[in-house]
Design an enzyme around this catalytic site. Structure first.
Site: not given
Length: 525
Positions: A59, A86-87, A174, A176, A232, A380
């Site tokens: 964050g 992180c945060y 991070h 990710e 979709d 998606k």
């Protein structure tokens, strides 16, 4: 989802990070189901969700700043395996008695990190020295009691820690993002080794679970779906059809603003591959009649949305009357709502309402139906994979996002039948050449825009021409919230330009839009 564990989520706690959704995606890529929740969630609410793990996101705030996102410390005592990033790492450290300090030494971007315990369960399989992606001003200067320090950097004395007995782990960087070379391995180590979770969440298990849920929800009632031809609606309709067969009727409104070959794709290829009972409404004349003389983009959108509703409601009334005559009732409407829609609309986790979503062409709230949203928990890319599992043609499953108002908002100026024909041909050429060059996976979307109210001088066939320009807008993105223009090979651009100016008589100039989002939007209107 095939097992009891797979039905329970890993909760990704959002502290306002731009990467919170990305963390959730990475967890799913590891074969584990995930859900986003706000940082304001309480320990009692966590217990109610019965998660198998928790990941606390990064964050932009400092843990000491007034109004900084907070977290219920009782959650750390629930015995749920938890990873702080992180945060979230700093929140965990501070809540459990460690120290977080602003040392004046900030780390942003690629940072060299040294692992003191590369054999630890969290870090196993990654090198002792590695480059990770940092983004922080504060640092953990002292780990909480009972935690072992696992990594350091030149500026950060505690870059990772762990307390396996409590099931608590954390990293300052991070994992990710792709810039952290071994980040996905660390996420997988947390999920599979530290938390002991199996990798059993996949497209096959989603189909199995949703088919069972839909059958239970629908019973013997009739269902309708608004089929646009996009990914979709195509996948959600096929999934419901897999569950209930001929109880479903799909409605396809051809508003005359589709790209070349799309109606045929839906009516022939899609129906053949799925067996869906389809009703096509040919409403092109009606839509074009109402769009005559209209140049304002917002007015175009309103007209197209309004006429779509009218066309759909007429079919809906006919189907309701038909069912009533047979002693049945049309009770359900299929929507292709995706997980980003839910998050951005504030509908699942208490997040801010970024924008509202109307996933079937702007259908009004007062239609008397219960909703079926089988894709509501999916991103998606996951939807595309499920579509492939269901046997939907790749031309539809791999289709780039296309706006509900169709080519109506890719013509700058009045929408006419002749202008639509020009744009269809130019768009078809661009799509054909991009596919032939193998660039479909690289491009999120490539709007082709006709500047209908602009003419420029050209020379074609030894004569002076006064034709329209075509704009190519290729962009790369993960979620369409931000985007950058795609650096296409010059030879591909040359082929597209040559073919359009040679084959589309009314066009004598092709230009390339090289603007990112922001400041520009992906679509021109």
């Amino acid at each position: 989802m095939s097992s009891d564990t797979a039905q329970r989520p890993v909760l990704v706690v959002d502290f306002g990070a731009q990467y919170a959704q990305l963390i959730a995606r990475r967890v799913r890529e590891a074969g584990v189901y995930s859900e986003l929740v706000p940082h304001s969630i309480t320990a009692a609410e966590i217990e109610e969700k019965n998660p198998v793990g928790i990941i606390m996101s990064g964050g932009p705030s400092s843990v000491y700043a007034e109004g900084a996102p907070t977290f219920d410390p009782e959650i750390f005592r629930l015995g749920v395996p938890t990873l702080g990033i992180c945060y979230g790492f700093q929140v965990m450290a501070q809540a459990l008695g460690g120290e977080v300090a602003n040392t004046g030494l900030r780390e942003y971007g690629a940072t060299d990190t040294t692992l003191s315990r590369p054999d630890h369960v969290l870090l196993e399989g990654t090198p002792a020295a590695q480059s990770v992606w940092m983004s922080h001003g504060d640092s953990v200067s002292r780990a909480p009691e009972g935690f072992e320090v696992l990594a350091t950097t030149a500026s950060t004395p505690v870059a990772a820690f762990a307390n396996p007995d409590a099931g608590l782990y954390g990293v300052q960087w991070h994992p990710e993002v792709k810039h952290s070379a071994h980040g996905q391995r660390i996420i997988e180590n947390f999920l599979h080794r530290a938390a002991g979770l199996p990798a059993d969440w996949n497209s096959g298990s989603v189909i199995e679970e949703q088919v069972a849920r839909i059958r239970e929800q629908v019973g013997s009632a009739r269902v309708i779906s608004a089929l646009s031809g996009g990914v979709d609606s195509a996948v959600s309709t096929a999934l419901v059809h897999r569950a209930i067969g001929d109880q479903l009727t799909a409605v396809f409104v051809d508003h005359g603003l589709l790209r070349k070959g799309e109606r045929e794709q839906v009516e022939k290829d899609y129906v053949e591959s799925t067996g869906v009972n389809l009703i096509t409404v040919d409403a092109a004349d009606t839509f074009l009649g109402h769009l005559a003389g209209v140049t304002d983009p917002e007015e175009k959108r309103k007209i197209i949305g309004r006429e779509f509703i009218r066309a759909f409601e007429k079919v809906q009334r006919d189907l309701v009357e038909e069912a009533k005559a047979e002693g049945e009732k049309v009770r359900f409407l299929v929507q292709g709502t995706l997980y980003p829609d839910v998050v951005e609309s504030g509908g699942g986790s208490g997040t801010a309402n970024i924008k509202s979503h109307h996933n079937v062409g702007g259908l009004p709230d007062d239609l008397d139906f219960e909703l079926i949203e089988p894709l509501r928990a999916l991103f998606k890319d996951e939807v595309r994979e499920i579509g492939r599992e269901l046997g939907i043609p790749e031309a539809i499953v791999g289709r780039q996002p296309f706006p509900g108002p169709g080519l109506g908002i890719r013509i700058i100026g009045e929408v006419t039948r002749d202008r639509l024909d020009v744009l269809r041909e130019a768009d078809a050429i661009a799509r054909e050449e991009l596919s032939a060059a193998g660039l479909d996976a690289q491009i999120w979307q490539c709007p082709v825009v006709l500047l209908a109210d602009v003419r420029s001088v050209g020379v074609q066939g030894d004569g002076r021409t006064y034709g329209h320009p075509i704009v190519l807008r290729p962009v790369s993105s993960e979620d369409a919230m931000t985007a950058d223009w795609t650096r296409l090979p010059y030879e591909v651009l040359a082929r597209i330009s040559n073919r359009i100016t040679n084959e589309v008589q009314e066009v004598n100039r092709v230009v390339l839009d090289v603007t990112s989002k922001p400041p520009a939007t992906i679509e021109w209107e």
